[in-house]
Write an enzyme that holds these catalytic residues in place. Structure first.
Site, mmCIF file in Angstrom:
data_model
loop_
_atom_site.group_PDB
_atom_site.id
_atom_site.type_symbol
_atom_site.label_atom_id
_atom_site.label_comp_id
_atom_site.label_asym_id
_atom_site.label_seq_id
_atom_site.Cartn_x
_atom_site.Cartn_y
_atom_site.Cartn_z
ATOM 1 N N THR A 76 -44.986 -37.305 -80.303
ATOM 2 C CA THR A 76 -45.909 -38.357 -80.722
ATOM 3 C C THR A 76 -46.220 -39.290 -79.553
ATOM 4 O OG1 THR A 76 -45.297 -38.268 -83.053
ATOM 5 C CG2 THR A 76 -46.147 -40.363 -82.248
ATOM 6 N N THR A 244 -35.291 -46.783 -69.140
ATOM 7 C CA THR A 244 -34.203 -45.944 -68.632
ATOM 8 C C THR A 244 -34.353 -44.531 -69.189
ATOM 9 O OG1 THR A 244 -32.729 -47.831 -68.468
ATOM 10 C CG2 THR A 244 -31.695 -45.665 -68.596
ATOM 11 N N CYS A 332 -45.119 -34.510 -91.028
ATOM 12 C CA CYS A 332 -45.361 -35.596 -90.088
ATOM 13 C C CYS A 332 -46.092 -36.768 -90.708
ATOM 14 C CB CYS A 332 -46.138 -35.084 -88.887
ATOM 15 S SG CYS A 332 -45.228 -33.782 -88.058
#
Lengths: 390, 405
Positions: A76, A244, A332
């Site tokens: 996504t 990160t 979804c």
């Protein structure tokens, strides 16, 4: 009562379990070797080296350069980054603020386009498709002849399984100088993809559809394509995606992708043959049942049907009672009960679209499992029809 | 596919017998996953766990995954005294910061176009604020006072009628300094603005009671508090409207789409639950270690704390050394895994922008060490670190005196 061991999980298009090899590859980096790849010390440099080795591995699998890969939190995010990032990567005159997509893109692509339309003056155009879901290439050529920001096409469809002729689509897009984004979330691993040969601008991948676990994905972005980042902050991913790096996920993704490709090379045809046997068995055993999507050009592990005279959800329950887990459509669209736009685009009526059921195998599918699945489907459909599922 | 979880290698060897093994003093950059967190994650990583798509409501396995996700949401909410419905999962604090700033400014632009933040925020906030400037929003940049904190009076003076958002961090990642969130938030609210706090360094270490504190948006990270990388959350106080950053299937109440990473979320929930239980003990032990560290380093020649003692977290110590070359110092400390600035801007050798903003001269900024301690730090490690730093400084000074002689 069916125990969990006896469950036949045929919903691999929704999510697929983490591969043992991917888990083993990522585990040390989740635990003992946990340093931040941006840290300047030895432990950090070790993590950085592992990150770049994984990037190289995935790049080899896709036929691109390592620097052309951006790791994301999933498919996504990759779709959002591609669509918004490419569209907003350069200033465009109003006439060129056109987005050309198929009528059945993933909600992530639809949602990103909708955002561009609402906030940045873009217009969305959906391509014509035939009854099997194949894009009308003449329509594509006509639409791309006018200035456009980008074209986005789903390579292998999650609900109907149709595989688009991406080489021909790419050739048309290149001829008109329009950037082509390919959503390969469902097809990755199963289909051979060489982004260099295809000449596409961008391609999205998701980890949990190919055995790498959730929360990791990647975007291939061709060198030189200007990109507006989605997540700002930090120099990570060459300034194209801050945050990160999720090193364990990256390592799992590279490993799982390599393995999935090798297995698909070896067993893809066997899976497709078993899938065809499954389709034949279902169509023979369930009078009136219809395959959705293209019979030939489809994902090798994917079978999707309409069962007129039933309700898809009722068939699912009857299948679950027989230990077969599958899906009525896409997982979804969080909790929706609307008929699938993909089926409507194929000309299926709203009522018939509610009778859709989808089955997706994994690479280890075998004949006994297929036989069991066919029996279960035939019984389930008969049971629902007997109850007056309509 | 295997039907059972694989035999996993040990999660972490906390008592390293080899003296050459690096000593980890970089907990502010990232923390090891707590073995208990790793265990909880492992349960959700195999076929014997709950692996189905959380949004596949239609079947049983999906249901179990959803339960695990909601359980973790409550664990995170509990640590903050918030409602679980106010927690939105993200891929980390960077995404949470982006979502807070971009999402709030875009959704509320009719009310105003002015944002206030500071020059020593994390890059995720600074770069996002710059992106908003490019989008036509106006940003005011507050400077820290010498103690590394944002003075409430400075915020008060910067507030304008069209200010709709104030974004300030709870704890600075390089200095460990703690802002007065209550005073700052009250000012924002008095002027009708919403208050966003980047709490990546604070959560699980500092008490954050969102029932009481005037905070509307709060960014969280798991990997700074013994959870996994790649997962975080944004706390969004009810009735605070934000435009999503990642569009799609409408997960997370429409605020953040994408299939939820169950194992990651479970890991974050477990990490936050452990933090709630162990924060007191952890922080007390870490404070004692920091005192030991400060006593050892403070007496070294040329040692200067980046900020005065008194307003900092116990887990971070920023200390610079006059008269030595920073690069050479870092090279000499090979056995110590520590930072010279934030990990997120360490790719270049430019001095840390945070230290520069504080007025630290470039040379000392480059010779500044950020030592950050955590749950697995030991007194022996602290003693070794002090010894290594003392030896490195002595050697560097001897060498440079020999060179200049």
């Amino acid at each position: 009562m069916i125990t969990e061991d006896e469950l036949l999980y045929l919903d691999h298009a929704a999510t697929t379990p983490l591969r043992r090899e991917a888990l083993e590859a990522m585990w040390p980096w989740l635990t003992a070797r946990f340093a931040n790849p941006s840290s300047p010390h030895g432990l950090g440099r070790e993590a950085r080296a592992a990150l770049e080795a994984a990037r190289e591995e995935l790049a080899r699998g896709l036929g691109c350069r390592a620097g052309e890969l951006i790791f994301t939190s999933g498919g996504t995010e990759a779709d959002n980054l591609a669509i918004k990032g490419i569209a907003l990567g350069v200033e465009r005159p109003p006439a060129a603020r056109r987005l050309i997509i198929s009528p059945f893109e993933h909600p992530a692509v639809e949602g990103a386009c909708d955002y561009l339309c609402r906030h940045h003056g873009y217009r969305l155009e959906r391509l014509a498709v035939d009854r099997n879901g194949l894009i009308d290439l003449d329509d594509l050529a006509r639409r791309l002849a006018l200035p456009a920001a980008l074209c986005s096409v789903i390579l292998g469809h999650n609900e109907i399984g149709t595989l688009q002729p991406i080489e021909r689509i790419s050739a048309i897009a290149r001829a008109h100088g329009v950037a082509l984004h390919v959503d390969a979330v469902q097809a990755a691993g199963w289909e051979a993809i060489d982004v260099e040969r295809l000449g596409i601008a961008a391609l999205s991948l998701s980890g949990h559809k190919l055995g790498a676990g959730r929360g990791i994905g990647a975007l291939f972005l061709r060198r030189g394509v200007p990109l507006e980042p989605l997540l700002h902050g930090g120099h990570q991913e060459r300034g194209r995606r801050g945050g990160t790096e999720q090193l364990p996920g990256v390592i799992a993704l590279a490993r799982a992708f390599t393995l999935a490709r090798a297995e698909a090379e070896r067993h893809g045809e066997r899976v497709a043959a078993l899938r065809d046997a499954f389709i034949r068995g279902v169509l023979e055993g369930c009078p009136g049942a219809r395959l959705t999507g293209d019979a030939e050009r489809r994902l090798p592990h994917h079978a999707s049907f309409l069962f007129p005279g039933t309700h898809g959800e009722a068939v699912l329950l009857a299948l679950e009672a027989r230990g077969v887990i599958c899906s009525s459509g896409s997982a979804c669209k969080a909790g929706e009960d609307e008929p699938s736009p993909a089926l409507l685009a194929l000309g299926v009526s709203r009522q018939e679209a509610q009778t859709a059921v989808r089955f997706c195998f994994d690479i280890d599918i075998d004949q006994p499992q297929v036989d069991r699945a066919v029996r279960a489907v035939v019984e389930a459909v008969a049971q629902v029809r007997g109850l007056g599922g309509r | 596919m295997p039907t059972g979880i694989v035999a996993l290698p040990p999660t972490r060897n906390t008592s390293t017998p080899m003296s050459s093994a690096p000593i980890y003093l970089d907990y502010a950059a990232t923390t090891p996953v707590d073995p208990r967190v790793a265990q909880a994650m492992a349960r959700h990583l195999g076929l014997d766990g709950t692996f189905a798509n959380p949004a596949s409501r239609s079947h049983m396995l999906g249901w179990l995954a959803e339960q695990a996700v909601e359980g973790a949401r409550r664990q995170v909410a509990d640590l903050l005294n918030a409602d679980p419905r106010e927690i939105v999962w993200t891929s980390g604090a960077t995404e949470a910061d982006n979502l807070a700033l971009i999402g709030y400014m875009r959704a509320n632009r009719a009310r105003g176009r002015h944002l206030i933040t500071s020059t020593i925020e994390h890059k995720a906030v600074i770069d996002t604020a710059h992106a908003l400037e490019n989008e036509g929003f106006e940003v005011s940049w507050l400077k820290p006072s010498a103690d590394g904190r944002i003075r409430p009076e400075a915020l008060e003076a910067a507030m304008r009628p069209d200010t709709i958002l104030v974004s300030l961090m709870a704890v600075n990642n390089e200095l460990g300094t703690v802002n007065d969130l209550e005073a700052l938030g009250n000012i924002a609210h008095r002027h009708g603005a919403v208050f966003h706090v980047d709490a990546a360094q604070a959560a699980g270490k500092l008490a954050l009671d969102l029932e009481r504190l005037p905070i509307d948006l709060l960014s969280l990270s798991a990997h700074k508090i013994y959870g996994p990388k790649g997962i975080g959350a944004l706390y969004v106080r009810r009735d605070t409207r934000i435009e999503p950053l990642i569009h799609g299937g409408g997960h997370e109440r429409g605020m953040r789409s994408g299939t939820l990473a169950t194992h990651q979320i479970v890991g974050m929930g477990e990490a936050f639950a452990l933090a709630e239980l162990e924060r007191g003990d952890d922080m007390q032990r870490i404070a004692e270690l920091r005192t030991r560290l400060l006593e050892g380093l403070g007496e070294l020649e040329g040692a200067r704390l980046s900020v005065p003692e008194g307003h900092g977290m116990a887990n971070i110590l920023s200390i610079g050394f006059d008269g030595v070359d920073g690069q050479a110092l870092v090279m000499a400390l090979r056995r110590l895994a520590l930072s010279t600035g934030s990990a997120c801007n360490s790719a270049s050798v430019a001095p840390s922008y945070v230290l520069t903003e504080l007025g630290v001269p470039t040379e000392r900024a480059l010779a500044t060490l950020r030592i950050s301690l955590g749950r697995f730090s030991t007194a022996t490690e602290i003693d070794t670190a002090i010894e290594d730093i003392r030896e490195a400084l002595d050697k560097l000074r001897t060498d440079s005196r020999a060179q200049s002689a």
